[in-house]
Scaffold this motif. Structure first.
Motif, PDB file in Angstrom:
ATOM      1  N   LYS A 134       3.414  75.164  69.947  1.00  0.00           N
ATOM      2  CA  LYS A 134       3.362  74.220  71.069  1.00  0.00           C
ATOM      3  C   LYS A 134       2.993  74.948  72.367  1.00  0.00           C
ATOM      4  CE  LYS A 134       6.813  71.074  69.076  1.00  0.00           C
ATOM      5  NZ  LYS A 134       8.198  70.554  69.173  1.00  0.00           N
ATOM      6  N   LEU A 135       3.588  76.119  72.562  1.00  0.00           N
ATOM      7  CA  LEU A 135       3.284  76.900  73.760  1.00  0.00           C
ATOM      8  C   LEU A 135       1.833  77.357  73.752  1.00  0.00           C
ATOM      9  CD1 LEU A 135       4.248  78.296  76.345  1.00  0.00           C
ATOM     10  CD2 LEU A 135       4.977  80.233  74.931  1.00  0.00           C
ATOM     11  N   TYR A 136       1.344  77.795  72.589  1.00  0.00           N
ATOM     12  CA  TYR A 136      -0.043  78.247  72.479  1.00  0.00           C
ATOM     13  C   TYR A 136      -1.020  77.112  72.801  1.00  0.00           C
ATOM     14  CZ  TYR A 136      -4.364  79.972  70.424  1.00  0.00           C
ATOM     15  OH  TYR A 136      -5.670  80.340  70.230  1.00  0.00           O
ATOM     16  N   ILE A 137      -0.762  75.930  72.234  1.00  0.00           N
ATOM     17  CA  ILE A 137      -1.655  74.793  72.480  1.00  0.00           C
ATOM     18  C   ILE A 137      -1.603  74.373  73.952  1.00  0.00           C
ATOM     19  CG2 ILE A 137      -2.077  72.361  71.926  1.00  0.00           C
ATOM     20  CD1 ILE A 137      -1.082  72.941  69.100  1.00  0.00           C
ATOM     21  N   TYR A 138      -0.406  74.396  74.539  1.00  0.00           N
ATOM     22  CA  TYR A 138      -0.287  74.058  75.971  1.00  0.00           C
ATOM     23  C   TYR A 138      -1.101  75.040  76.818  1.00  0.00           C
ATOM     24  CZ  TYR A 138       1.683  73.098  80.560  1.00  0.00           C
ATOM     25  OH  TYR A 138       1.823  72.771  81.901  1.00  0.00           O
ATOM     26  N   GLY A 139      -1.005  76.319  76.499  1.00  0.00           N
ATOM     27  CA  GLY A 139      -1.781  77.309  77.238  1.00  0.00           C
ATOM     28  C   GLY A 139      -3.272  77.110  77.064  1.00  0.00           C
ATOM     29  N   TYR A 140      -3.692  76.753  75.849  1.00  0.00           N
ATOM     30  CA  TYR A 140      -5.107  76.505  75.576  1.00  0.00           C
ATOM     31  C   TYR A 140      -5.620  75.317  76.396  1.00  0.00           C
ATOM     32  CZ  TYR A 140      -9.326  75.409  72.902  1.00  0.00           C
ATOM     33  OH  TYR A 140     -10.621  75.135  72.536  1.00  0.00           O
ATOM     34  N   MET A 141      -4.834  74.252  76.449  1.00  0.00           N
ATOM     35  CA  MET A 141      -5.254  73.044  77.168  1.00  0.00           C
ATOM     36  C   MET A 141      -5.260  73.243  78.682  1.00  0.00           C
ATOM     37  SD  MET A 141      -3.405  70.051  74.923  1.00  0.00           S
ATOM     38  CE  MET A 141      -4.000  68.759  76.006  1.00  0.00           C
ATOM     39  N   ASN A 142      -4.461  74.192  79.171  1.00  0.00           N
ATOM     40  CA  ASN A 142      -4.360  74.413  80.608  1.00  0.00           C
ATOM     41  C   ASN A 142      -4.969  75.746  81.047  1.00  0.00           C
ATOM     42  OD1 ASN A 142      -2.429  72.129  81.803  1.00  0.00           O
ATOM     43  ND2 ASN A 142      -1.658  72.695  79.772  1.00  0.00           N
ATOM     44  N   ARG A 143      -5.795  76.330  80.186  1.00  0.00           N
ATOM     45  CA  ARG A 143      -6.534  77.557  80.491  1.00  0.00           C
ATOM     46  C   ARG A 143      -5.611  78.710  80.868  1.00  0.00           C
ATOM     47  NH1 ARG A 143     -11.723  75.209  83.967  1.00  0.00           N
ATOM     48  NH2 ARG A 143     -12.375  73.661  82.413  1.00  0.00           N
ATOM     49  N   ILE A 144      -4.518  78.829  80.154  1.00  0.00           N
ATOM     50  CA  ILE A 144      -3.593  79.949  80.351  1.00  0.00           C
ATOM     51  C   ILE A 144      -3.629  80.772  79.080  1.00  0.00           C
ATOM     52  CG2 ILE A 144      -1.250  80.644  80.928  1.00  0.00           C
ATOM     53  CD1 ILE A 144      -0.773  77.830  82.032  1.00  0.00           C
ATOM     54  N   ARG A 145      -4.321  81.889  79.099  1.00  0.00           N
ATOM     55  CA  ARG A 145      -4.499  82.694  77.894  1.00  0.00           C
ATOM     56  C   ARG A 145      -3.535  83.873  77.854  1.00  0.00           C
ATOM     57  NH1 ARG A 145      -7.552  83.358  73.671  1.00  0.00           N
ATOM     58  NH2 ARG A 145      -8.062  85.422  72.893  1.00  0.00           N
ATOM     59  N   SER A 146      -3.191  84.425  79.001  1.00  0.00           N
ATOM     60  CA  SER A 146      -2.362  85.621  79.051  1.00  0.00           C
ATOM     61  C   SER A 146      -0.958  85.350  78.501  1.00  0.00           C
ATOM     62  CB  SER A 146      -2.258  86.118  80.496  1.00  0.00           C
ATOM     63  OG  SER A 146      -1.230  87.060  80.647  1.00  0.00           O
ATOM     64  N   SER A 147      -0.478  86.233  77.645  1.00  0.00           N
ATOM     65  CA  SER A 147       0.875  86.096  77.097  1.00  0.00           C
ATOM     66  C   SER A 147       1.927  86.253  78.188  1.00  0.00           C
ATOM     67  CB  SER A 147       1.108  87.142  75.994  1.00  0.00           C
ATOM     68  OG  SER A 147       0.206  86.950  74.930  1.00  0.00           O
ATOM     69  N   ARG A 148       1.682  87.149  79.134  1.00  0.00           N
ATOM     70  CA  ARG A 148       2.631  87.342  80.236  1.00  0.00           C
ATOM     71  C   ARG A 148       2.673  86.104  81.137  1.00  0.00           C
ATOM     72  NH1 ARG A 148       4.461  92.566  80.767  1.00  0.00           N
ATOM     73  NH2 ARG A 148       3.367  94.123  79.497  1.00  0.00           N
ATOM     74  N   GLN A 149       1.510  85.477  81.323  1.00  0.00           N
ATOM     75  CA  GLN A 149       1.482  84.270  82.155  1.00  0.00           C
ATOM     76  C   GLN A 149       2.203  83.118  81.464  1.00  0.00           C
ATOM     77  OE1 GLN A 149       0.270  84.392  85.243  1.00  0.00           O
ATOM     78  NE2 GLN A 149       1.002  82.315  85.590  1.00  0.00           N
ATOM     79  N   LEU A 150       2.044  83.022  80.147  1.00  0.00           N
ATOM     80  CA  LEU A 150       2.763  81.986  79.399  1.00  0.00           C
ATOM     81  C   LEU A 150       4.271  82.221  79.462  1.00  0.00           C
ATOM     82  CD1 LEU A 150       0.490  81.628  76.229  1.00  0.00           C
ATOM     83  CD2 LEU A 150       0.880  79.891  77.977  1.00  0.00           C
ATOM     84  N   GLU A 151       4.670  83.482  79.453  1.00  0.00           N
ATOM     85  CA  GLU A 151       6.090  83.808  79.583  1.00  0.00           C
ATOM     86  C   GLU A 151       6.634  83.315  80.927  1.00  0.00           C
ATOM     87  OE1 GLU A 151       9.031  87.753  79.527  1.00  0.00           O
ATOM     88  OE2 GLU A 151       6.863  87.983  79.660  1.00  0.00           O
ATOM     89  N   LYS A 152       5.860  83.488  81.992  1.00  0.00           N
ATOM     90  CA  LYS A 152       6.274  82.999  83.312  1.00  0.00           C
ATOM     91  C   LYS A 152       6.395  81.476  83.326  1.00  0.00           C
ATOM     92  CE  LYS A 152       4.333  86.712  86.180  1.00  0.00           C
ATOM     93  NZ  LYS A 152       3.349  87.029  87.246  1.00  0.00           N
ATOM     94  N   GLU A 153       5.430  80.812  82.677  1.00  0.00           N
ATOM     95  CA  GLU A 153       5.435  79.344  82.674  1.00  0.00           C
ATOM     96  C   GLU A 153       6.692  78.798  81.998  1.00  0.00           C
ATOM     97  OE1 GLU A 153       3.099  77.395  84.240  1.00  0.00           O
ATOM     98  OE2 GLU A 153       2.377  79.326  84.966  1.00  0.00           O
ATOM     99  N   CYS A 154       7.207  79.534  81.015  1.00  0.00           N
ATOM    100  CA  CYS A 154       8.423  79.075  80.312  1.00  0.00           C
ATOM    101  C   CYS A 154       9.620  78.985  81.249  1.00  0.00           C
ATOM    102  CB  CYS A 154       8.758  80.033  79.172  1.00  0.00           C
ATOM    103  SG  CYS A 154       7.552  80.014  77.824  1.00  0.00           S
ATOM    104  N   ARG A 155       9.594  79.740  82.351  1.00  0.00           N
ATOM    105  CA  ARG A 155      10.751  79.784  83.247  1.00  0.00           C
ATOM    106  C   ARG A 155      10.563  78.961  84.521  1.00  0.00           C
ATOM    107  NH1 ARG A 155      10.274  85.354  81.550  1.00  0.00           N
ATOM    108  NH2 ARG A 155      12.004  85.905  80.155  1.00  0.00           N
TER     109      ARG A 155
END
Length: 348
Positions: free
Chosen positions: A65-86
């Protein structure tokens, strides 16, 4: 002057707003949540067995779910996705307030590459079920993506031989200079130059052996899968060529393939894949002039697929002295297997 005032940060609420109430009913994260929950992740190839020792693992559905959300919102970086979780309330709702670290996110993406591709094709199947893919008219094209490999680190047989010839020429010059030199300091410097060029020659010999062993026309040292391709006109880059196929009804892409070859030999394979995905060959396929290759037309004919490809213009080197006699002005007779020239003469 009056301004719109915000709420006091220290104000408490008698009835606090829940995460569920914070996400509107039409938000795309609800679609992601429902889509992933409908998948059988084990059948798609996602790892679901984990050792009980140590802390418990994240459910693959959470990370998908997190991967697909990042794909749809142009967030590829794993560190950036980690920030989005918080900090991102949509992600908090989607992951139920879980916050995996960037290593977990990165490893999930790396370890489940093939399974993630199958998720893409699952979305295609859903689109078909909803009638969003008509499968009557499709179009194919490609995009070139520059690889992490410079032209300097890409070699073919001719380029390697050119380097070897240059080094041999320099070694010959150094050996002559060594014979004519009387100074010990000068001889020492020349010997250092000879050793340096001999070392470089050994490296090119190894590259030459790798190239012959691979059976490929070229080799890239930094990004081995990439190849030197024509990007546009006469501009070349070490790149990947991503082939994609789109359905005409709602412009939905339903297939893609990352290759290291140009368009001229790609159409047949993409048509075969389209036939498999759409489970029919009654559609018409459109391609541009870069795909105009006889062997690919033969493949399309064998598959029984109607294919329209733009006819490439005649290059300057292939023009007849009189443009009236270019090949497109000759008429072909299929019954007699003959051509008729512009003057009316029949050619067998």
């Amino acid at each position: 002057m009056k301004f719109i005032l915000g709420k006091d940060r220290k104000q408490t609420c008698l009835f606090p707003v829940s995460l569920e109430d914070s996400i509107e009913s039409q938000n795309s994260v609800r679609s992601i949540d429902q889509f992933v929950d409908s998948l059988n992740l084990a059948e798609l190839g996602f790892r679901s067995d984990f050792i009980e020792n140590g802390p418990p693992a994240y459910n693959p559905s959470v990370l998908l779910k997190l991967y697909i959300y990042g794909y749809m919102n142009r967030i590829r970086s794993s560190r950036q996705l980690e920030k989005e979780c918080r900090r991102n309330i949509e992600v908090m709702w989607l992951l139920e307030s879980l916050d995996p670290d960037h290593n977990t996110i990165s490893n999930f993406r790396k370890d489940n590459a093939k399974a993630i591709k199958k998720v893409f094709f699952a979305t295609v199947q859903i689109a078909r079920n909803f009638g969003l893919i008509g499968a009557t008219l499709i179009a194919g094209d490609s995009t070139k993506f520059r690889a992490q490999n410079s032209k300097k680190n890409n070699f073919n047989q001719k380029k390697i031989q050119r380097h070897l010839d240059y080094i041999d020429n320099k070694l010959e010059q150094y050996n002559k200079a060594l014979e004519q030199s009387d100074s010990e300091n000068e001889k020492e410097q020349i010997n250092k130059d000879i050793d340096k060029h001999q070392g470089r020659r050994n490296e090119y010999e190894k590259l030459n052996a790798q190239l012959k062993a691979s059976g490929e026309p070229q080799i890239s040292t930094s990004d081995p899968d990439s190849k030197h391709l024509i990007v546009r006109n006469n501009i070349t880059e070490v790149a990947y060529c991503v082939q994609s196929t789109v359905d005409a009804d709602h412009n939905i892409p339903f297939d893609y393939l990352v290759t290291n070859k140009n368009d001229s030999k790609a159409m047949g394979q993409m048509l075969q894949r389209a036939k498999t995905i759409l489970e029919t060959n009654t559609f018409t396929a459109l391609y541009d002039k870069g795909y105009h290759t006889g062997s690919e037309f033969k493949t399309a004919n064998n598959l029984g697929i109607k294919t329209l490809v733009a006819i490439p213009g005649i290059g300057r080197a292939s023009q007849a002295p009189d443009p009236k006699y270019n090949s497109e002005h000759f008429k072909y007779s299929k019954e007699n297997d003959t051509y008729t020239c512009p003057q009316g003469n029949i050619l067998k």
